[in-house]
Design a protein around this motif. Structure first.
Motif, PDB file in Angstrom:
ATOM      1  N   LEU A 141      53.284  18.598 -65.980  1.00 18.72           N
ATOM      2  CA  LEU A 141      52.891  19.809 -66.730  1.00 18.72           C
ATOM      3  C   LEU A 141      52.464  19.460 -68.156  1.00 18.72           C
ATOM      4  CD1 LEU A 141      55.574  22.459 -65.639  1.00 18.72           C
ATOM      5  CD2 LEU A 141      53.140  22.467 -65.111  1.00 18.72           C
ATOM      6  N   VAL A 142      53.210  18.534 -68.775  1.00 19.55           N
ATOM      7  CA  VAL A 142      52.869  18.123 -70.139  1.00 19.55           C
ATOM      8  C   VAL A 142      51.500  17.457 -70.136  1.00 19.55           C
ATOM      9  CG1 VAL A 142      53.483  16.472 -71.983  1.00 19.55           C
ATOM     10  CG2 VAL A 142      55.239  17.924 -70.970  1.00 19.55           C
ATOM     11  N   LYS A 143      51.262  16.604 -69.144  1.00 17.29           N
ATOM     12  CA  LYS A 143      49.978  15.922 -69.051  1.00 17.29           C
ATOM     13  C   LYS A 143      48.849  16.946 -68.849  1.00 17.29           C
ATOM     14  CE  LYS A 143      48.078  11.841 -66.901  1.00 17.29           C
ATOM     15  NZ  LYS A 143      48.216  10.841 -65.868  1.00 17.29           N
ATOM     16  N   GLU A 144      49.103  17.903 -67.977  1.00 17.84           N
ATOM     17  CA  GLU A 144      48.096  18.946 -67.737  1.00 17.84           C
ATOM     18  C   GLU A 144      47.852  19.771 -69.003  1.00 17.84           C
ATOM     19  OE1 GLU A 144      49.396  21.290 -64.399  1.00 17.84           O
ATOM     20  OE2 GLU A 144      49.100  19.649 -62.982  1.00 17.84           O
ATOM     21  N   GLU A 145      48.916  20.049 -69.707  1.00 18.36           N
ATOM     22  CA  GLU A 145      48.777  20.829 -70.942  1.00 18.36           C
ATOM     23  C   GLU A 145      48.007  20.033 -71.994  1.00 18.36           C
ATOM     24  OE1 GLU A 145      49.565  24.007 -71.842  1.00 18.36           O
ATOM     25  OE2 GLU A 145      50.066  24.318 -69.734  1.00 18.36           O
ATOM     26  N   LYS A 146      48.248  18.721 -72.063  1.00 16.63           N
ATOM     27  CA  LYS A 146      47.514  17.885 -73.010  1.00 16.63           C
ATOM     28  C   LYS A 146      46.033  17.862 -72.652  1.00 16.63           C
ATOM     29  CE  LYS A 146      50.959  14.635 -74.725  1.00 16.63           C
ATOM     30  NZ  LYS A 146      51.350  13.247 -74.852  1.00 16.63           N
ATOM     31  N   VAL A 147      45.773  17.785 -71.362  1.00 21.59           N
ATOM     32  CA  VAL A 147      44.367  17.793 -70.924  1.00 21.59           C
ATOM     33  C   VAL A 147      43.719  19.130 -71.322  1.00 21.59           C
ATOM     34  CG1 VAL A 147      42.875  17.831 -68.874  1.00 21.59           C
ATOM     35  CG2 VAL A 147      44.715  16.129 -69.069  1.00 21.59           C
ATOM     36  N   LYS A 148      44.437  20.202 -71.112  1.00 21.57           N
ATOM     37  CA  LYS A 148      43.905  21.529 -71.481  1.00 21.57           C
ATOM     38  C   LYS A 148      43.716  21.619 -72.982  1.00 21.57           C
ATOM     39  CE  LYS A 148      45.865  24.262 -67.736  1.00 21.57           C
ATOM     40  NZ  LYS A 148      46.809  25.340 -67.412  1.00 21.57           N
ATOM     41  N   VAL A 149      44.691  21.105 -73.736  1.00 18.79           N
ATOM     42  CA  VAL A 149      44.591  21.154 -75.195  1.00 18.79           C
ATOM     43  C   VAL A 149      43.400  20.309 -75.642  1.00 18.79           C
ATOM     44  CG1 VAL A 149      45.730  20.402 -77.338  1.00 18.79           C
ATOM     45  CG2 VAL A 149      47.014  21.666 -75.614  1.00 18.79           C
ATOM     46  N   ASP A 150      43.235  19.152 -75.041  1.00 19.13           N
ATOM     47  CA  ASP A 150      42.101  18.293 -75.403  1.00 19.13           C
ATOM     48  C   ASP A 150      40.767  19.004 -75.084  1.00 19.13           C
ATOM     49  OD1 ASP A 150      43.652  16.249 -76.403  1.00 19.13           O
ATOM     50  OD2 ASP A 150      43.678  15.074 -74.538  1.00 19.13           O
ATOM     51  N   LYS A 151      40.693  19.668 -73.980  1.00 21.54           N
ATOM     52  CA  LYS A 151      39.478  20.405 -73.612  1.00 21.54           C
ATOM     53  C   LYS A 151      39.218  21.544 -74.605  1.00 21.54           C
ATOM     54  CE  LYS A 151      39.332  19.571 -68.676  1.00 21.54           C
ATOM     55  NZ  LYS A 151      39.389  20.155 -67.356  1.00 21.54           N
ATOM     56  N   VAL A 152      40.306  22.216 -74.959  1.00 18.94           N
ATOM     57  CA  VAL A 152      40.136  23.330 -75.918  1.00 18.94           C
ATOM     58  C   VAL A 152      39.707  22.761 -77.260  1.00 18.94           C
ATOM     59  CG1 VAL A 152      41.395  25.120 -77.191  1.00 18.94           C
ATOM     60  CG2 VAL A 152      41.785  24.812 -74.753  1.00 18.94           C
ATOM     61  N   LYS A 153      40.231  21.649 -77.682  1.00 23.55           N
ATOM     62  CA  LYS A 153      39.840  21.012 -78.944  1.00 23.55           C
ATOM     63  C   LYS A 153      38.369  20.609 -78.905  1.00 23.55           C
ATOM     64  CE  LYS A 153      44.090  18.985 -80.702  1.00 23.55           C
ATOM     65  NZ  LYS A 153      44.766  17.754 -81.006  1.00 23.55           N
ATOM     66  N   GLU A 154      37.972  20.092 -77.788  1.00 23.19           N
ATOM     67  CA  GLU A 154      36.559  19.718 -77.643  1.00 23.19           C
ATOM     68  C   GLU A 154      35.657  20.944 -77.754  1.00 23.19           C
ATOM     69  OE1 GLU A 154      35.168  17.421 -74.290  1.00 23.19           O
ATOM     70  OE2 GLU A 154      36.829  16.068 -74.583  1.00 23.19           O
ATOM     71  N   MET A 155      36.061  21.972 -77.126  1.00 22.62           N
ATOM     72  CA  MET A 155      35.241  23.195 -77.199  1.00 22.62           C
ATOM     73  C   MET A 155      35.221  23.737 -78.630  1.00 22.62           C
ATOM     74  SD  MET A 155      36.442  25.403 -74.154  1.00 22.62           S
ATOM     75  CE  MET A 155      35.770  25.595 -72.663  1.00 22.62           C
ATOM     76  N   VAL A 156      36.275  23.661 -79.297  1.00 26.83           N
ATOM     77  CA  VAL A 156      36.348  24.163 -80.661  1.00 26.83           C
ATOM     78  C   VAL A 156      35.504  23.272 -81.567  1.00 26.83           C
ATOM     79  CG1 VAL A 156      37.909  24.522 -82.622  1.00 26.83           C
ATOM     80  CG2 VAL A 156      38.572  25.228 -80.335  1.00 26.83           C
ATOM     81  N   ASN A 157      35.529  22.025 -81.370  1.00 28.16           N
ATOM     82  CA  ASN A 157      34.793  21.069 -82.210  1.00 28.16           C
ATOM     83  C   ASN A 157      33.304  21.130 -81.925  1.00 28.16           C
ATOM     84  OD1 ASN A 157      37.009  20.162 -83.543  1.00 28.16           O
ATOM     85  ND2 ASN A 157      37.341  18.436 -82.178  1.00 28.16           N
ATOM     86  N   ARG A 158      32.798  21.633 -80.907  1.00 29.48           N
ATOM     87  CA  ARG A 158      31.381  21.679 -80.639  1.00 29.48           C
ATOM     88  C   ARG A 158      30.786  22.812 -81.291  1.00 29.48           C
ATOM     89  NH1 ARG A 158      30.762  21.049 -74.313  1.00 29.48           N
ATOM     90  NH2 ARG A 158      32.033  19.323 -74.194  1.00 29.48           N
TER      91      ARG A 158
END
Length: 158
Positions: A141-158
């Motif tokens: 779950l933590v790994k999945e959440e990190k992946v989701k957080v990383d995706k959200v960060k990427e979307m925010v940074n674009r």
């Protein structure tokens, strides 16, 4: 004390007669037969009877009584020893039975403790497996959440 050989010989003869008389009186006192001959093994043997001791006061009875008394004392001592050993044996058997009972009780208690220990070990193993499963699930779950957080960060940074 004899002073010459003649006196010594006479003294030895008197001593020999005394011994023979005492032996013959003992022999006659032990033979129950009333006649002068008794049949033993098919042969006739004369009873040795000392005619000087026909009266009831036997001068050798005290010796015989002492011998019998000593034998009685010895037998009583053996009886006492046997009784003591019997009591000791009974005591040791009671101790043995008590120790055997204690050993059986301790053995049963150890078996119960070993069973309880194995049940507890099995319980702990199950709990460990359950916790390991929860840990793996939480890590996923933590790994999945990190992946989701990383995706959200990427979307925010674009």
């Amino acid at each position: 004390i004899p002073q010459n050989n003649h006196d010594q010989n006479r003294h030895q003869q008197q001593h020999s007669r005394t011994n023979n008389n005492s032996q013959s009186s003992l022999i006659s006192s032990h033979q129950p037969s009333n006649n002068n001959n008794s049949i033993i093994g098919g042969t006739s043997t004369p009873n040795i009877i000392n005619n000087n001791n026909n009266n009831n006061s036997n001068p050798h009875t005290p010796l015989y009584e002492r011998l019998v008394s000593e034998e009685v004392k010895e037998l009583k001592e053996y009886i006492r020893l046997v009784e003591h050993q019997s009591h000791r044996l009974i005591s040791l058997e009671k101790i043995h039975d008590d120790l055997e009972h204690r050993l059986e009780h301790e053995h049963a208690q150890r078996q119960r403790l070993e069973l309880s220990l194995s049940k507890r070990e099995l319980g702990w193993k199950r709990q460990l497996e359950s916790l390991d499963g929860e840990k793996a699930k939480a890590e996923r779950l933590v790994k999945e959440e990190k992946v989701k957080v990383d995706k959200v960060k990427e979307m925010v940074n674009r």
